[in-house]
Design an enzyme around this catalytic site. Structure first.
Site, PDB file in Angstrom:
ATOM      1  N   GLY A  36      19.274 -86.030  15.190  1.00  0.00           N
ATOM      2  CA  GLY A  36      18.583 -85.139  16.624  1.00  0.00           C
ATOM      3  C   GLY A  36      16.962 -84.897  15.920  1.00  0.00           C
ATOM      4  O   GLY A  36      15.689 -84.763  16.695  1.00  0.00           O
ATOM      5  N   TYR A 175      38.111 -86.399  19.038  1.00  0.00           N
ATOM      6  CA  TYR A 175      36.328 -86.851  18.824  1.00  0.00           C
ATOM      7  C   TYR A 175      36.346 -88.565  19.610  1.00  0.00           C
ATOM      8  O   TYR A 175      35.414 -88.900  20.440  1.00  0.00           O
ATOM      9  CB  TYR A 175      35.928 -87.090  17.805  1.00  0.00           C
ATOM     10  CG  TYR A 175      34.702 -88.166  17.449  1.00  0.00           C
ATOM     11  CD1 TYR A 175      33.334 -86.919  17.914  1.00  0.00           C
ATOM     12  CD2 TYR A 175      34.600 -88.765  16.431  1.00  0.00           C
ATOM     13  CE1 TYR A 175      32.360 -87.569  17.588  1.00  0.00           C
ATOM     14  CE2 TYR A 175      33.540 -89.209  16.420  1.00  0.00           C
ATOM     15  CZ  TYR A 175      32.200 -88.046  16.644  1.00  0.00           C
ATOM     16  OH  TYR A 175      31.282 -88.881  16.524  1.00  0.00           O
TER      17      TYR A 175
END
Length: 273
Positions: A36, A175
């Site tokens: 990010g 996950y």
């Protein structure tokens, strides 16, 4: 070279990236670190206005200051994406301040690798992964999507994992399930919003060596750097393909679907006590 053969990356030209994002509002979640952070820098350098979201206000503000010093435009929005009321407020705040969001990079995520035998008293492992990997992104898009559809313009990039395309991996249940949930949700929604010219790209990332992956020892496994991974994000924003995946993922997915019972038996034998 071996890494590139296994995990090819796509680096759009500076001109094509600038043509795609200059003057556009491109929201990046999970922007304080890793993929990010690298993506926010590249997008801002190409002329995008980049609202950046993460929990850590100091990290975001330092990044925003760095981007501004380099001539870009980025703003920090410290938000815990597991807090659904805060996420709703974030969406409404962004629309009030910018008028619209052109592109959403849904990158924030939480990874946990733990065998089920060690998870019996850790239900919070499942709630926190489902909140950050699925419910938080959904809550945000439920606020932003109506405006994208009304404008007949918008693009959503889901930073997913190649594991979604593979047979379920032992020890990654929390996950894998949470990432698969958002993957299915977005692909389902994509069919409904396509008529309003809102598009989506699912990026099925291979291993990326980041702070999130560091607790698992992947040092001997080839993977991408965060810079290479952010090239994939730039490609998603520029070319807007439906999905981006390692070339081998589709082949493994097809083989495992045909030989599902065999794959399951292999996994069961491997993880027998």
């Amino acid at each position: 070279m071996a890494i590139r053969l296994l995990y090819p990356t796509f680096r759009p030209t500076e001109e094509s990236l600038r043509a795609a994002v200059a003057g556009k509002v491109v929201l990046v979640t999970g922007a304080s670190h890793g993929i990010g952070k690298a993506s926010a820098r590249k997008l801002a350098a190409a002329g995008a206005v980049v609202p950046m979201v993460a929990r850590s206000r100091p990290e975001l503000e330092r990044l925003a200051a760095d981007i501004t010093a380099d001539g870009g435009t980025a703003h920090a929005y410290a938000t815990d994406l597991t807090d659904m009321d805060a996420v709703d407020l974030l969406g409404r705040t962004l629309l009030a301040e910018y008028g619209h969001i052109d592109v959403v990079i849904s990158n924030a995520g939480k990874s946990i690798r733990r065998p089920i035998a060690e998870s019996y008293d850790r239900f919070h492992d499942f709630t926190r992964t489902i909140d950050i990997n699925y419910l938080g992104p959904v809550r945000l898009l439920l606020t932003l999507l109506p405006h994208m559809r009304a404008r007949r313009q918008g693009h959503i990039v889901n930073v997913s994992t190649w594991g979604v395309l593979m047979p379920p991996s032992p020890r990654w249940s929390a996950y894998g399930a949470s990432k698969a949930a958002f993957d299915v949700w977005l692909r389902s929604v994509a069919a409904e919003i396509a008529g309003d010219d809102v598009t989506t790209t699912s990026v099925y990332m291979p291993l990326v060596h980041t702070r999130m992956s560091a607790p698992t020892d992947f040092r001997r496994i080839p993977g991408l750097t965060v810079d290479e991974a952010s090239d994939l994000i730039s490609h998603a924003v520029t070319a807007k393909p439906r999905d981006i995946a390692p070339w081998w993922a589709v082949r493994v997915q097809a083989w495992s679907a045909v030989h599902r019972d065999r794959v399951q038996r292999i996994l069961e034998r491997r993880f027998q006590r």
